[in-house]
Design a protein around this motif. Structure first.
Motif: not given
Length: 256
Positions: A20-23, A33-35, A218-220, A224-226
């Motif tokens: 979920t963090l990766l997603a 690409a989250l789902p 957290v992952g998002q 966002n920084r990238v």
């Protein structure tokens, strides 16, 4: 925790949170690409219907954030109006197709979705382009919106086809991220309501879906920084590479 993770082992829980963090990270970097990542990852340790239910609430939250980031409500409303035909068609077909989840074989759905995405992404990545004439814009939005909604209602995944369409239109990075947030957000709300009716999102699956909000956000945030450091050309190439990987994964799941 047993209520949330359905008696999963500690290793399985860590795996679910990591997926979920990766997603969330990929979502933050590319806008989609989250789902796909959540379903394909969680479905290895959870029943497919539970994996789909798990992504519904965090998908809504992450897309609301995405659609409002960098422009607020006014900017989101502007892009929503611009793509109102696409959004309306998508929502109608999500509701229709969600009623067919128990009827159509999942492997057929996945192959129907994955194959065309890989082909279109490779086509665009090769440097070739195709343009939609202004007088054909409305009909193209109806066709692609119907296809995205139909597949989204069946598999909970309508992002790849939407992003492929926006990429083919050379949509500017900020506008593409914003409109995908709007489209995915309203789509996720409709899908969630549809699956409350079908029973997929219920008292047993809701706690897991709520828990997954935290690792997604957290992952998002990191993703966002990238995204902020990518120019239009790099953003488009990254988007296409993610589409190819996602499409191949869908084909793999369909064949297996």
């Amino acid at each position: 925790m047993d209520l949330i993770f359905n008696d999963l082992s500690g290793i399985a829980i860590v795996f679910a949170i990591s997926v979920t963090l990766l997603a969330g990270f990929v979502k933050g970097a590319t806008g989609f690409a989250l789902p796909m990542i959540m379903v394909s990852g969680l479905a290895t340790i959870l029943p497919p219907d539970v994996a789909i239910a798990a992504l519904i609430i965090p998908t809504v939250i992450s897309n609301v954030w995405q659609s409002l980031r960098g422009g607020g409500i006014q900017a989101a409303v502007v892009v929503a109006r611009k793509f109102k035909i696409y959004i309306s068609t998508l929502l109608v077909f999500i509701v229709i197709a969600a009623q067919l989840v128990s009827v159509m074989p999942q492997h057929v759905i996945l192959l129907m979705l994955g194959g065309p995405i890989v082909i279109l992404a490779l086509f665009i990545l090769s440097g070739k382009t195709f343009h939609i004439r202004p007088d054909r814009r409305n009909i193209s939005e109806v066709i692609v919106g119907a296809m995205s909604g139909f597949l989204g209602g069946l598999a909970g995944i309508w992002g790849p086809l939407t992003v492929t369409y926006l990429t083919a239109l050379d949509t500017p990075k900020k506008e593409q991220v914003r409109i995908t947030g709007v489209i995915f957000g309203v789509g996720a709300i409709v899908l969630g309501l549809a699956h409350v009716r079908t029973g997929l999102l219920n008292a047993q699956t809701l706690p897991l879906s709520l828990f997954m909000i935290l690792p997604v956000l957290v992952g998002q945030t990191l993703g966002n920084r990238v995204q902020d450091r990518l120019d239009q050309k790099k953003f488009k190439r990254l988007t296409l590479f993610v589409l190819i990987i996602a499409g191949l994964n869908l084909v793999r799941r369909g064949l297996m």
